[in-house]
Design an enzyme around this catalytic site. Sequence first.
Site, short mmCIF file in Angstrom:
data_model
loop_
_atom_site.label_atom_id
_atom_site.label_comp_id
_atom_site.label_asym_id
_atom_site.label_seq_id
_atom_site.Cartn_x
_atom_site.Cartn_y
_atom_site.Cartn_z
N LYS A 227 0.60 -1.47 0.11
CA LYS A 227 0.21 -0.35 -0.12
C LYS A 227 0.40 1.55 0.37
CE LYS A 227 0.40 -0.52 4.84
NZ LYS A 227 -0.78 -1.13 6.03
N TYR B 161 15.50 30.68 9.66
CA TYR B 161 13.79 31.18 9.88
C TYR B 161 13.55 30.94 11.43
CZ TYR B 161 11.66 31.47 5.19
OH TYR B 161 11.56 31.35 3.76
N MET C 281 11.06 24.76 2.91
CA MET C 281 10.59 23.67 1.89
C MET C 281 11.63 23.11 1.11
SD MET C 281 7.56 24.80 -0.66
CE MET C 281 6.59 25.46 0.55
N ARG D 204 -11.13 -1.15 14.47
CA ARG D 204 -11.57 -0.39 12.89
C ARG D 204 -12.07 -0.96 12.23
NH1 ARG D 204 -4.84 0.86 10.82
NH2 ARG D 204 -5.23 -1.50 10.49
C1 LIG Z 1 0.40 -1.60 6.73
C2 LIG Z 1 -1.01 -3.80 7.32
C3 LIG Z 1 0.59 -4.27 7.16
C4 LIG Z 1 1.53 -4.16 7.35
O1 LIG Z 1 2.39 -3.66 9.13
P1 LIG Z 1 3.67 -3.45 8.51
O2 LIG Z 1 4.41 -3.20 10.06
O3 LIG Z 1 4.29 -2.90 7.37
O4 LIG Z 1 4.78 -4.83 8.15
C5 LIG Z 1 -0.14 -5.63 7.71
N1 LIG Z 1 -1.21 -5.71 7.53
C6 LIG Z 1 -2.56 -4.77 7.68
C7 LIG Z 1 -3.96 -4.59 8.40
C8 LIG Z 1 -2.41 -2.91 7.38
O5 LIG Z 1 -2.88 -2.12 7.40
#
Ligand SMILES: *Cc1c(COP(=O)(O)O)cnc(C)c1O
Length: 396
Positions: free
Chosen positions: A56, A284, A332, A154
């Site tokens: 993802k 800054y 930036m 969740r």
């Molecule tokens: C992102 C995610 C993972 C992966 O987790 P890592 O800690 O990066 O290995 C696994 N399961 C779900 C449901 C996730 O959202």
Amino acid sequence: MDAPGASCAQSLLIMQSPSRLPLRCWAEIDLAALERNLRLIRASLPAHMRYVAVVKADAYGHGLQQAAARLMHAGADLFAVANVAEATALREIGPGWPILLLSPLLPEEDSYVAEYDLTATVSTSDEVQRFNALGQSVGRPISVHLKIDTGMGRVGVWHEQAEKLYAEIVAAPHIKLAGVFTHFSSSDEDPAFTAEQRHRFLAALQRCPGIRLDQLFVHADSSAGLETLEGARPFNAVRIGLLQFGILPRLNSLLAQVHTEPVFSFKTRVGLVKELPAGNTISYGRTYTLKRDTRIAVLTAGYGDGIQRASSNRAQVIIHGVRCPVLGRVTMDQTIVDITDIPGVTRGDEVVLVGRQEKAEIPLAEFSRWADTIPWETLCSVSKRVPRVYKTQLGL
Ligand SMILES: *Cc1c(COP(=O)(O)O)cnc(C)c1O
């Protein structure tokens, strides 16, 4: 034996070779290391464990198609993404790999599940009905994983109600149950609660009459949970994101034995060198007072690239193999560093923000701590302005 799609992976890499413009700030992605990491993690797990590669958020900022193609080649069994946009980009690489959608779908997104042959996560009766209707309309069953909420709160059906939803899935003729899973909320800090979640998950599955776990993907553990896995059935898959990119969520016994290598390095260059007199308060907000006559370098990267502003006056970078401190606020497009103690720095020199240069190294975890954040978020903050340069076995 190569997985199907490996040849697609090769052509992809060629198409995505970097532009000829000089790079001011870039990420180097070592795909050969990614492949070695997957093989290492697999080798450290019981032989029956299948590998769900979590890709993802653009494969944690590494580049979805490049990373996924290499993971396919290395033997990933299933891919998990957050949403339909990511899943369709992944499906373009080729057919054949199951792709699991981890997040719930928006009303307009359901039809893509059938069109792109995706696997949906199911947590509610409403989803069961929708996917069943979808399967009926396209004339073939929709593949789903049942997610059980064991405490994260969740996605997933609450564990005490899982058997009811399971019965609805079994009764729905146009849905095919392909997996069951849960997600731990604190596997990197609370082994006792993780054990409780594991117990809730198994107890919920035991209340599902006739469930054939040996024919399903049964998964719970992500990178941080692996140490408590112990290879116990019915678990037969792990769901790995961060660890495959060579980043340890924390040092612990089992994971420390898996010597994964960092896949990601973050680099920039020196744009300007100059001397400033002691006593002046610079940057800054006048946030740094020069304690001595100081030679500074202005780097050609800032928070617009992914050097977090929260790491102002705290971060370090590597130049000529030596660490030097950031002075004042990260801005930036530019960052000021102190190079008084490093002779011979000149415009154009390479600067390491994350990674290794000669004997010095800045791990992603340390870079993240300077900004009070976690490696996951750091990787998601490397911006679109930063080209990803892919390193294969053949070098850059
Ligand atoms: C992102 C995610 C993972 C992966 O987790 P890592 O800690 O990066 O290995 C696994 N399961 C779900 C449901 C996730 O959202």
